[in-house]
Design a protein around this motif. Structure first.
Motif, PDB file in Angstrom:
ATOM      1  N   ARG A 183       5.305  -6.361  -5.591  1.00 45.40           N
ATOM      2  CA  ARG A 183       4.654  -5.315  -6.397  1.00 45.40           C
ATOM      3  C   ARG A 183       3.354  -5.826  -6.997  1.00 45.40           C
ATOM      4  O   ARG A 183       2.363  -5.092  -7.102  1.00 45.40           O
ATOM      5  N   VAL A 184       3.332  -7.089  -7.411  1.00 49.96           N
ATOM      6  CA  VAL A 184       2.101  -7.682  -7.945  1.00 49.96           C
ATOM      7  C   VAL A 184       1.007  -7.645  -6.893  1.00 49.96           C
ATOM      8  O   VAL A 184      -0.135  -7.243  -7.156  1.00 49.96           O
ATOM      9  N   LEU A 185       1.344  -8.078  -5.682  1.00 49.21           N
ATOM     10  CA  LEU A 185       0.354  -8.122  -4.607  1.00 49.21           C
ATOM     11  C   LEU A 185      -0.134  -6.716  -4.262  1.00 49.21           C
ATOM     12  O   LEU A 185      -1.319  -6.524  -3.963  1.00 49.21           O
ATOM     13  N   LYS A 186       0.775  -5.741  -4.310  1.00 50.05           N
ATOM     14  CA  LYS A 186       0.374  -4.363  -4.011  1.00 50.05           C
ATOM     15  C   LYS A 186      -0.532  -3.799  -5.096  1.00 50.05           C
ATOM     16  O   LYS A 186      -1.453  -3.024  -4.814  1.00 50.05           O
ATOM     17  N   LEU A 187      -0.260  -4.165  -6.356  1.00 53.73           N
ATOM     18  CA  LEU A 187      -1.109  -3.707  -7.463  1.00 53.73           C
ATOM     19  C   LEU A 187      -2.548  -4.192  -7.288  1.00 53.73           C
ATOM     20  O   LEU A 187      -3.497  -3.494  -7.642  1.00 53.73           O
ATOM     21  N   LEU A 188      -2.688  -5.399  -6.769  1.00 54.63           N
ATOM     22  CA  LEU A 188      -4.016  -5.998  -6.626  1.00 54.63           C
ATOM     23  C   LEU A 188      -4.755  -5.491  -5.405  1.00 54.63           C
ATOM     24  O   LEU A 188      -5.956  -5.726  -5.260  1.00 54.63           O
ATOM     25  N   LYS A 189      -4.043  -4.826  -4.502  1.00 57.13           N
ATOM     26  CA  LYS A 189      -4.661  -4.404  -3.237  1.00 57.13           C
ATOM     27  C   LYS A 189      -5.479  -3.131  -3.435  1.00 57.13           C
ATOM     28  O   LYS A 189      -4.998  -2.146  -3.983  1.00 57.13           O
ATOM     29  N   LEU A 198      -6.928 -10.928 -13.884  1.00 53.84           N
ATOM     30  CA  LEU A 198      -6.365  -9.770 -13.192  1.00 53.84           C
ATOM     31  C   LEU A 198      -4.968 -10.078 -12.659  1.00 53.84           C
ATOM     32  O   LEU A 198      -4.065  -9.237 -12.738  1.00 53.84           O
ATOM     33  N   LEU A 199      -4.780 -11.253 -12.112  1.00 57.05           N
ATOM     34  CA  LEU A 199      -3.470 -11.644 -11.592  1.00 57.05           C
ATOM     35  C   LEU A 199      -2.457 -11.735 -12.732  1.00 57.05           C
ATOM     36  O   LEU A 199      -1.336 -11.230 -12.621  1.00 57.05           O
ATOM     37  N   TYR A 200      -2.864 -12.356 -13.829  1.00 57.59           N
ATOM     38  CA  TYR A 200      -1.954 -12.481 -14.977  1.00 57.59           C
ATOM     39  C   TYR A 200      -1.548 -11.094 -15.490  1.00 57.59           C
ATOM     40  O   TYR A 200      -0.366 -10.833 -15.732  1.00 57.59           O
ATOM     41  N   ASP A 201      -2.513 -10.197 -15.646  1.00 63.31           N
ATOM     42  CA  ASP A 201      -2.228  -8.844 -16.160  1.00 63.31           C
ATOM     43  C   ASP A 201      -1.282  -8.098 -15.225  1.00 63.31           C
ATOM     44  O   ASP A 201      -0.392  -7.367 -15.687  1.00 63.31           O
ATOM     45  N   SER A 202      -1.467  -8.261 -13.932  1.00 61.15           N
ATOM     46  CA  SER A 202      -0.591  -7.596 -12.962  1.00 61.15           C
ATOM     47  C   SER A 202       0.827  -8.140 -13.055  1.00 61.15           C
ATOM     48  O   SER A 202       1.802  -7.384 -12.962  1.00 61.15           O
ATOM     49  N   MET A 203       0.967  -9.444 -13.248  1.00 60.99           N
ATOM     50  CA  MET A 203       2.299 -10.052 -13.367  1.00 60.99           C
ATOM     51  C   MET A 203       3.006  -9.561 -14.621  1.00 60.99           C
ATOM     52  O   MET A 203       4.207  -9.277 -14.608  1.00 60.99           O
ATOM     53  N   VAL A 204       2.254  -9.438 -15.707  1.00 57.80           N
ATOM     54  CA  VAL A 204       2.829  -8.920 -16.952  1.00 57.80           C
ATOM     55  C   VAL A 204       3.248  -7.462 -16.783  1.00 57.80           C
ATOM     56  O   VAL A 204       4.309  -7.039 -17.249  1.00 57.80           O
ATOM     57  N   GLN A 205       2.427  -6.690 -16.094  1.00 59.47           N
ATOM     58  CA  GLN A 205       2.714  -5.269 -15.886  1.00 59.47           C
ATOM     59  C   GLN A 205       3.977  -5.073 -15.060  1.00 59.47           C
ATOM     60  O   GLN A 205       4.785  -4.182 -15.342  1.00 59.47           O
ATOM     61  N   HIS A 262     -13.061  -3.606  -6.008  1.00 55.28           N
ATOM     62  CA  HIS A 262     -12.943  -5.065  -6.085  1.00 55.28           C
ATOM     63  C   HIS A 262     -11.765  -5.523  -5.230  1.00 55.28           C
ATOM     64  O   HIS A 262     -10.698  -4.920  -5.245  1.00 55.28           O
ATOM     65  N   TYR A 263     -11.968  -6.593  -4.485  1.00 55.57           N
ATOM     66  CA  TYR A 263     -10.913  -7.115  -3.597  1.00 55.57           C
ATOM     67  C   TYR A 263     -10.441  -8.465  -4.154  1.00 55.57           C
ATOM     68  O   TYR A 263     -11.149  -9.462  -4.068  1.00 55.57           O
ATOM     69  N   HIS A 264      -9.262  -8.441  -4.750  1.00 56.44           N
ATOM     70  CA  HIS A 264      -8.695  -9.690  -5.280  1.00 56.44           C
ATOM     71  C   HIS A 264      -8.203 -10.553  -4.110  1.00 56.44           C
ATOM     72  O   HIS A 264      -7.599 -10.027  -3.167  1.00 56.44           O
ATOM     73  N   PRO A 265      -8.448 -11.867  -4.129  1.00 60.78           N
ATOM     74  CA  PRO A 265      -8.005 -12.716  -3.008  1.00 60.78           C
ATOM     75  C   PRO A 265      -6.516 -12.598  -2.703  1.00 60.78           C
ATOM     76  O   PRO A 265      -6.105 -12.700  -1.547  1.00 60.78           O
ATOM     77  N   CYS A 266      -5.695 -12.346  -3.736  1.00 60.16           N
ATOM     78  CA  CYS A 266      -4.247 -12.212  -3.509  1.00 60.16           C
ATOM     79  C   CYS A 266      -3.902 -10.956  -2.722  1.00 60.16           C
ATOM     80  O   CYS A 266      -2.803 -10.858  -2.162  1.00 60.16           O
ATOM     81  N   ALA A 267      -4.831 -10.011  -2.670  1.00 58.18           N
ATOM     82  CA  ALA A 267      -4.586  -8.782  -1.910  1.00 58.18           C
ATOM     83  C   ALA A 267      -4.427  -9.071  -0.427  1.00 58.18           C
ATOM     84  O   ALA A 267      -3.841  -8.282   0.311  1.00 58.18           O
ATOM     85  N   ALA A 268      -4.942 -10.205   0.020  1.00 52.92           N
ATOM     86  CA  ALA A 268      -4.843 -10.565   1.442  1.00 52.92           C
ATOM     87  C   ALA A 268      -3.465 -11.103   1.791  1.00 52.92           C
ATOM     88  O   ALA A 268      -3.105 -11.183   2.966  1.00 52.92           O
TER      89      ALA A 268
END
Length: 1777
Positions: free
Chosen positions: A1160-1166, A1098-1105, A1068-1074
């Motif tokens: 780190r959030v953006l990298k998690l989503l990539k 997914l973005l919220y969970d990554s920010m919490v993580q 899955h490619y999250h738009p924030c990964a770009a």
């Protein structure tokens, strides 16, 4: 002394050694100046630069030798690998695509520029003289500013190791260092210099983090060693899958930059991997060789033993300067003092060493220290001049025809070496605040030579001029400090006199200068034309016009004729493209056969249209002129009383509604949905959805929803009871919640208490107690309230209600949709913005409409058509589509939608394209392409038809910003008088576009008002004429409204695919990964970057993580978020607010110092996909398609950009399915099929024989025949079963289409060449679609895909523009330069079928992840104006104005087009330039006999205007024709024959290919060792007589437009012209008038008014504007004109390294061998692209042939016959392929 700045040297007989006016420079490229061919390290001849300048004409080009032969033995060991790399690159270059580089770099993406490639490119500029540093910096900044102004974001990289390539020539070394410092300190450009080379880890990390889309690199260095360095850089970049753009052949126009683009492919990575050990070794050896040899050379020059010693002395001298002059900060003074002092001190030490070995100074070939002091004093004076003279004065510097002597040149190199070490030291100097402002202007070699010439020659001859008090004072002060630092005694340290020795520092230039051609100050031929007066009348008085009795006027050629072709009527008005297009008129046709074909066409169009929209045909009746009230909401309308008839109608409607409800209830009862869902959950839900779509009764729908809720809930309960089942199917609770949403939002009034109880029970079981409590407590039973949670905990979904809805129900959340119907629309309920569109049409207003693909914006177009059809039988709606495919689609849609009884000769819909026309001028709805509508609007005799146009609809109006044909869209928008609708999904600056169009409408409003007031106006009703009946009066409106709608109905989710162990992983490619932190910080989130609901989670969970103690984590928790809390029905609008909240919070992290966490959030989503070779991805493509089927992601469109691959990959899928089917067959199946087929054939023969004989049938024979028929049926059934394709071996959905319709579609292609292929593929559910497929073939695929039968289609961009082929998934399967932000949005918009799919899917199959990032975050390009005029357009406009039936109307159109270009909107200076350009275009046309002085067309104007899209080739063709060159060439084989030999035909093709088949090849390909098998590839030059005629034509153009450039130079912004373009460093100021010496040296007062003052420093003059190849470099930059606006056809084209770029001989090669494969193999053009190019070339020949036959009375004329023969033979060859 001669006047005007020309100095005669009395010591020479020939004179003219120094000339300020009459000269022709031969600038020497630096590549001929830098290589030390002798290899000597001796001080006297280490640097032979000036010697090489003298010998440049005879010297071999060392840097461009094809073979490698290095001096270093170590390097020679690696020659094999270097040659392999060179060959690999040279093989890639011919396949490089010449494309626009900045299509989508609006505000997001960036690329890299190799600093040394930039340096090489600018230093090699032919207009630059060596040593003119300020001019060099101007060229660099002009190049960078051009990129910046076009929206480019770039980083310039200078590698440390690349510096060693210049040590052999300190002048270049110092200049490179100065460039780096200047860009760092004086500009905003991002410069990176920390990398040693491209192999180090730091560089690899940088690439991984930033991943530029491409790197601009030169493929040719100044030396062989540098070329090897660059080749290694190129191959490394390509191996990392970063694309490379060559500096060679780069060009720029008003809005684009073009270049040769090489794709990084897997094979490059493979090559690099195979040589991973050897390449670093080669590189290290290369750098070591450069470093050792060059450093030794520099040290031998300075006399130091090491570089550290040199650096130490520089540091010490600088410290001394600080002590002597503490307040000094100007870089110019610092460099002058330190380098002069160092140079004198070092040179003095060197001389002392040399005196021990050399007895006499004269024999050493070196200057003495005293002579060196003289040279330095003159240099010091020239630097003082730089401080006091503004650029306006320096631009008048005299051009010296001398060069430095060998001895002086050697010392100058020492001086430049000192400059390099000083600048190098200043890069790290932090304690001293240095002012780097004047870094680009440290020295001026030409000025230094001028000073030297004065003191060496003129002063010796008695000329003694005062240098001026200020200059003298500063010079003496500088020299005093230099003397102190150089440790000179008092006598040696005196500043005056400057010359104390008699040695000559200058030598006469070996190559004599020649007089150049000056621009003649031409007078303009007067013209009397209303168009000219009204457009450019305000500037005519300021222009130099000739008198009527002037010889230039009286000698104008009235008629272009020549002896050989007196029977030619050159002035004859040619037929236009409308006349020549194949016609198939339905209304006027009387031929029975043609009528039958028309009936078939109509039948097909309706069938094709029904596949687009279903059967929604409507009969239109023309309405009488009755007043119509504007539509108002039904709720606001009040009725006083009802009539009896109305009451009866209402009662009947109620009765019918009740009856319909009973029928629907019966249907529902018969459905047994609970049972269906229990048996097959997915199938049952599908049938429930189908019923709900068709059902009209709300009560029945409510019942159905409740039944569905109960059934789904029971399925979930059963699943949860089954304890052994670990994985639960979450679809059941999702469907339950869907029903709850629907019931509570739509049918709340129809629900009963028990229904609420069921809902509450479901919510509690799912664990959503908070939602259950929100329902009214009175509606909740007490038992439910007390039920223990423990009892029902096993039925819970395991998460909160809000999270559940976002994570699993995002695609089916309710949208904000209106429920009230609009009486104007029958088939759906329009949204508010759609109703606004309908209001706009009702009010006859214009609109620019920007809304996403599939949002429903096109519906307004058909409403507009219906409105015009109802108004009258006369009005016309024109629908303008960008492609023929879209034209055919709209044509069919209109046929399917509308029926209307019209007078004889009229039809509802017509079509006009380049290939065919059908009822174009006798229809009410014309569907066409832009070029064809332009033909009609500019046609002088079609103005009456144009007046009937009531509305024009522009679909995909963003094509206004396209590369090809964009100007035509602009012409149409400004020429139409009626309202318009301009539709697009991808415009980034719609407001600007709307404002421009509103200004155009104001012009037409003014024109109409003036015309109506005019007593002779044609708009007033003439006496005696009858007013037509039944025509509605139309209120004219001139408003242009902007309608913006940004919400897609369906969300799009993106995925990247990778192949791991022969299985596809879907990430899955999250738009924030770009995004990157820097991007968000600079630009924020892209406006169209939307999340699906689960992506927000997914973005919220990554920010919490990432941030455990995040302060706002609780606030943004889905369960506690304001818009979600305790909400049963979360809508899409609520989710958008949540998405915005998360975006804002992430942005706040970055702003408030939490960048690391955000990163780190953006990298998690990539995602982290793995990559493999293109071949593996291609081979496994069928497996990927199968994977999509398993994921239920079909139907899908697979986009590729190579026609060959489109077909091949479709075939591969089919073969894979066939192989799969074969593996399933039992043994001997094929043999059984063969036997059954044979038996069937025999039986069919027997049965046919019995029927043919006609014997008397007895009962026994009847029984026999019955048995035979039964057996035949049995055999057919057996064969059908054996050959039946298993469901898992086909993608065809047989249930979607019945057999009859399928056969009808298949019959459509039965006579096509590719019939079998298309049919075979279609039966497997596969199709392909590209431009080379015939119209019928494309429609075949489109219809079956829309019907759902075909589920897999491979396609090129032909489907990107508006074609209605919605699907569930879109797959991008091939990377390409054509896959940009615009095409990505157009193509991905096809995913998600409204009404069928709640979610669209986009897959990136073999696209590099950085490219995916770019596509997601890049904005679409802004629409910018093109340069709107050319000579051919000027001629077409004058033709319209002179020959039109309604001259007043024609003039208004012409003036609108001239006055309202998008480029000139709100740009008054551009308007003035366009006026002058138009006038000079007319001047050329008058002189060449295309126009007379009244503006009437004559001569071969018709032929030129007909071939207008080929300018300037059309003008050159006519010049060849007029000179009789074609008659000379086209001689038949025999006198009595009209057949021409093969040689004549090939020569004719050669000439035409040079004119109309101009496709350039990069210059380096000439060096390639590639073997060509069938093609010659490089096009030969024109035959000599044609070449001479071309040269004559070019001279006329250059002379005419040279005068134009002289005049428009007065419009330049001179304040900006005296500033460097990017840094804005100002070199203006008050001129120095108190120095006679300055006035003498700056005495070139003429011939430098139209060229840049920076270019004047290299001796460039106005005469350089006569050469198109130098115009871009020397013209005043604020004028806004480029060489592309001058219609010159260059016989030879050179790149920026002065290498010739050959033309591709594809057109001639194909004529000789007729092979498309050879086009791909040898000519480097894909077969599909080659076919289209050849087709265009063939059509051009045909157009010329028809035009010539119309112009010539003599049918037997040789030229006419030759072109006819060529046209037929070329088309015949093309048809065979």
């Amino acid at each position: 002394m001669a006047s005007g700045g020309t100095v005669q040297d009395g010591s020479d007989d020939d004179g003219g050694d120094l000339t300020a006016q009459n000269h022709e420079k031969k600038p020497v490229s630096f590549e001929d100046q830098v290589e030390n061919k002798s290899g000597c390290s001796d001080f006297s001849n280490v640097f032979c630069w000036e010697k090489e300048i003298q010998q440049v004409s005879g010297a071999s080009d060392y840097s461009r030798q094809d073979n490698y032969d290095f001096r270093s033995p170590e390097l020679n060991k690696h020659i094999g690998l270097l040659e392999k790399i060179s060959d690999l690159i040279l093989n890639d270059i011919p396949k490089a695509e010449y494309v626009s580089l900045l299509n989508d770099y609006v505000e997001s993406e960036f690329f890299l520029i190799d600093g040394d490639s930039l340096f090489i490119t600018c230093i090699s500029e032919q207009t630059l003289l060596p040593g003119q540093n300020l001019h060099f910096f101007y060229l660099v900044e002009r190049f960078l500013l051009d990129l910046t102004n076009k929206g480019a974001k770039y980083i310039i990289v200078f590698f440390k190791d690349a510096e060693h390539a210049y040590f052999r020539h300190p002048t270049l070394l110092s200049l490179r260092t100065a460039l780096i410092l200047h860009l760092q300190h004086n500009t905003d450009a991002v410069i990176r210099t920390e990398f040693s080379n491209f192999l180090e880890e730091k560089w690899q990390s940088f690439l991984q983090e930033s991943y530029p889309y491409f790197i601009i690199i030169s493929d040719d260095g100044l030396t062989k060693l540098q070329t090897s360095f660059l080749n290694l850089f190129i191959i490394h970049a390509l191996s990392t899958r970063i694309n490379v753009v060559l500096t060679s052949g780069q060009e720029s126009d008003f809005i684009r930059v073009y270049g040769y683009h090489i794709h990084g492919m897997y094979r490059h990575k493979e090559f690099f991997y195979q040589h991973r050990k050897e390449i670093p070794c080669v590189f290290q050896t290369l750098v070591k060789d450069l470093q050792e040899s060059s450093t030794a050379a520099l040290l031998s020059l300075s006399g130091h033993s090491s570089v550290k010693d040199m650096e130490k002395e520089v540091c010490e001298t600088l410290s001394q300067l600080k002590h002597v002059w503490p307040e000094i900060s100007d870089i110019r003074h610092i460099v002058c003092i330190v380098t002069c002092a160092l140079g004198l001190r070092m040179y003095s030490r060197l001389q002392k060493k040399h005196q021990a070995t050399i007895r006499k100074q004269e024999k050493s070939g070196e200057i003495t220290p005293e002579e060196a002091e003289d040279l330095i004093r003159m240099y010091c004076l020239s630097v003082v001049f730089l401080s006091h003279l503004p650029l306006s004065q320096r631009a008048r510097v005299r051009l010296i025809s001398y060069h430095w002597s060998k001895q002086a040149f050697t010392f100058i190199q020492l001086h430049k070496g000192c400059e390099f070490f000083l600048l190098k030291h200043l890069t790290t100097e932090k304690l001293w605040k240095v002012d780097f402002t004047h870094l680009p202007d440290l020295s001026d070699d030409l000025l230094w030579k001028n000073v030297a010439y004065y003191y060496e020659v003129e002063n010796e001859q008695g000329l003694n001029l005062d240098m001026g008090e200020k200059i003298k004072r500063e010079y003496e002060y500088l020299w005093s400090i230099i003397s102190k630092l150089a440790e000179k005694d008092d006598d040696d340290g005196k500043s005056l006199p400057l010359r104390r020795t008699s040695i000559s520092f200058l030598e006469k230039r070996a190559s004599p200068t020649k007089d150049s051609k000056n621009i003649p100050n031409l007078g303009l031929i007067p013209m009397t034309s209303m168009v000219v007066d009204e457009f450019a009348g305000d500037i005519l008085s300021s222009l130099p016009f000739l008198k009527s009795d002037d010889s230039a006027v009286t000698s104008l050629i009235k008629q272009k004729e020549f002896d050989e072709i007196r029977h030619w009527h050159s002035g004859k008005l040619l037929s236009d493209d409308y006349d020549r297009t194949k016609s198939n008129s339905q209304a006027m046709c009387k031929d029975p056969w043609a009528l039958r074909n028309n009936q078939k066409l109509q039948s097909f169009l309706r069938f094709y249209g029904s596949s687009l929209e279903g059967n929604i045909s409507k009969t239109i009746v023309t309405q009488l002129d009755t007043p119509k009230k504007a539509y108002s909401d039904v709720k606001n309308s009040k009725k006083i009383h009802k009539t009896k008839a109305e009451i009866i109608i209402e009662e009947n409607q109620k009765r019918m509604k009740a009856e319909e409800e009973r029928k629907e209830q019966k249907q529902w009862d018969a459905l047994s949905i609970e049972k269906l869902i229990q048996e097959n959950f997915n199938s049952g839900i599908s049938k429930l959805e189908d019923f709900l779509k068709k059902c009209q009764s709300n009560s029945v729908k409510c019942t159905a929803e409740m039944a569905g809720l109960n059934a789904c809930f029971e399925v979930w309960i059963d699943q949860c009871k089954d304890q052994g089942k670990k994985v639960k199917d979450i679809n059941a609770p999702v469907e339950v919640m869907r029903r709850i949403h629907s019931l509570l939002e739509k049918y709340k009034d129809l629900m009963e208490q028990t229904d609420y109880q069921k809902i509450v029970r479901c919510l509690r079981y799912f664990g959503f107690d908070n939602l259950a409590c929100t329902l009214d407590s009175s509606q909740i039973p007490e038992d439910d309230r007390k039920e223990k949670k423990a009892k029902i905990s096993k039925y819970a979904v395991g998460m909160g209600a809000a999270r559940f809805q976002l994570q699993y129900m995002g695609h089916c959340l309710l949208r904000d949709e209106r429920t009230d119907r609009d009486p104007r629309i029958q088939h759906f309920i329009p949204d508010t913005w759609q109703r606004d569109l309908l209001d706009i049409v009702d009010n006859n207003e214009s609109a620019v409409i920007v809304a996403p693909t599939s949002s429903g914006k096109t519906y307004a177009s058909y409403y507009c058509m219906e409105k015009i059809l109802k108004e009258s039988n006369e009005g016309v709606v024109v629908y303008v589509a960008p492609t023929k495919a879209l034209v055919n689609q709209v044509w069919a849609t209109v046929y399917n939608r509308f029926n209307k009884t019209l007078p004889d000769g009229m039809v509802v819909c017509g079509v006009f394209t380049r290939d065919y026309r059908h009822d174009a001028l006798n229809c009410q709805v014309l569907v066409t392409v832009p070029q064809c509508l332009e033909i009609l609007l500019l046609s002088p005799h079609r103005q009456q038809w144009a007046k009937r146009i009531r509305y024009v609809i522009f679909d995909e109006v963003h094509c206004l910003g396209g590369e090809i044909g964009a100007e035509v869209w602009e012409h149409l928008l400004v020429m139409i008088r009626c309202p318009f609708l301009a539709l697009s999904a991808t415009i980034s600056n719609p407001k600007h576009l709307t404002e421009w169009l509103q200004s155009v409408k104001r012009y037409w409003q003014h024109f109409e008002s003036v015309r109506q007031e005019s007593p002779g106006s044609s708009t007033t009703t003439k006496k005696g004429t009858k007013k037509q009946k039944n025509i509605k009066t139309v209120n004219k409106s001139y408003k242009v409204k902007l309608v913006l709608y940004g919400e897609r109905y369906n969300d799009l989710e993106k995925y990247v695919c990778s192949l791991e162990d022969k299985d596809f992983k879907i990430h899955h490619y999250h738009p924030c990964a770009a995004l990157t932190v820097d991007h968000i910080d600079k630009y924020g989130f892209p406006s169209d970057l939307a999340f699906s609901p689960r992506e927000s989670i997914l973005l919220y969970d990554s920010m919490v993580q990432v941030w455990e103690n995040w302060p706002r984590a609780d606030e943004l928790d889905p369960e506690k978020f304001t818009h979600f809390k305790n909400k049963i029905v979360i809508t899409k609008a609520d989710v958008r607010k949540y998405e915005e909240g998360l975006k804002e919070e992430l942005n706040n992290w970055i702003v408030h110092g939490n960048r690391m966490k955000a990163n780190r959030v953006l990298k998690l989503l990539k995602p982290r996909p793995t990559y493999c070779s293109e071949k593996d991805m291609e081979d496994n493509f069928p497996c990927f398609v199968e994977k999509l089927r398993q994921m239920d992601k079909l139907p899908a469109l697979f986009f590729l950009f190579d026609i060959k691959k489109v077909e091949k990959w479709a075939e591969n899928i089919k073969k894979c399915l066939e192989k799969k089917q074969k593996s399933k067959q039992i043994p001997k199946t094929e043999k059984q099929i063969h036997l059954l087929t044979s038996r069937l054939k025999k039986m069919e023969k027997s049965m046919q024989k019995n029927q043919t004989v006609g014997m008397k049938i007895t009962s026994s024979k009847t029984d026999k025949m019955i048995l035979e028929e039964a057996e035949h049926g049995n055999l057919m059934e057996k064969l059908g079963k054996i050959t039946e394709i298993p469901p898992d071996c086909t993608y065809a959905n047989s249930q979607a289409v019945d057999t009859e319709i399928l056969q009808k579609v298949i019959d459509r292609v039965k006579f096509m060449k590719t019939n079998t292929t298309l049919k075979t593929l279609a039966l497997r559910g596969i199709g392909y679609h590209h431009a080379s497929v015939s119209q019928k073939g494309r429609q075949f695929v489109e219809m079956l895909f829309r019907m759902g039968f075909i589920q897999v289609v491979t396609a090129t961009g032909t489907l990107a523009l508006g074609i209605n082929m919605p699907c569930k998934s879109v797959v991008f399967t091939q990377n390409s330069v054509y896959l940009d932000a615009l095409n990505y949005r157009q193509m991905s918009g096809r995913a998600g079928r409204r009404g069928q799919d709640l979610l669209g899917n986009v897959f990136f199959y073999d696209i590099p992840l950085p490219k995916v990032d770019k596509l997601i975050k890049s904005n679409v390009p802004q629409l910018r104006g093109q340069f709107p005029l050319n000579i051919s357009l000027a001629l077409r406009l004058m033709l319209l104005a002179a020959k039109a039936d309604d001259k007043e109307d024609a003039k208004a159109k012409v003036l609108s087009l001239l006055k309202h270009s998008l480029l000139s909107f709100n740009q008054p200076r551009v308007v003035e330039i366009l006026k002058l350009y138009f006038l000079f275009s007319l001047q050329f046309l008058v002189k060449e006999g295309y126009l007379d002085q009244e503006g009437n067309t004559m001569g071969f104007a018709g032929l030129v205007s007909h071939l207008h899209y080929h300018e300037p080739s059309n003008l050159v063709l006519v010049s060849f024709l007029v000179k009789g060159l074609f008659h000379k060439l086209c001689q038949p084989m025999r006198k009595d024959s009209k057949t021409f030999s093969k040689e004549v035909m090939e020569q004719l093709v050669l000439v035409l290919a040079n004119l109309f088949g101009r496709r350039y090849i990069p210059a380096s390909v000439i060096k390639s060792k590639t073997k060509f098998y069938q093609s010659k590839v490089f096009l030969e030059d024109l035959p000599e007589d044609f070449a001479v005629a071309l040269h004559e034509y070019n001279n006329k153009i250059e002379e005419n437009f040279g005068h134009f450039l002289l005049i428009i130079s007065k419009m330049a912004d001179m304040k900006q012209e005296y500033q460097l373009p990017l840094s804005m460093t100002d070199f203006s100021g008050e001129e120095c008038n108190d120095s006679k010496l300055v006035s003498h040296l700056m005495s070139c007062n003429e011939g430098r008014t139209a060229v840049s003052p920076f270019a004047c420093l290299s001796g460039n003059m106005d005469s350089d504007l006569l050469h198109a190849e130098t115009v871009n470099s020397v013209i005043l930059r604020t004028v806004g004109i480029t060489a592309g606006n001058i219609p010159v056809l260059c016989a030879k084209k050179f790149d920026n390294r002065r290498r010739m770029m050959p033309l591709n001989a594809y057109a001639l090669d194909f004529y000789k061998h007729g092979s498309l494969k050879a086009m791909a193999q040898d000519n480097g053009i894909h077969e599909g692209a080659a076919y289209l190019l050849l087709k265009d070339f063939s059509l051009t020949i045909k157009a010329i042939s028809i035009s010539l036959s119309e112009l010539c009375d003599e049918e037997e004329d040789n030229v006419v016959q030759a072109f006819s023969q060529l046209s037929d033979s070329y088309w015949e060859k093309l048809q065979k392929v």
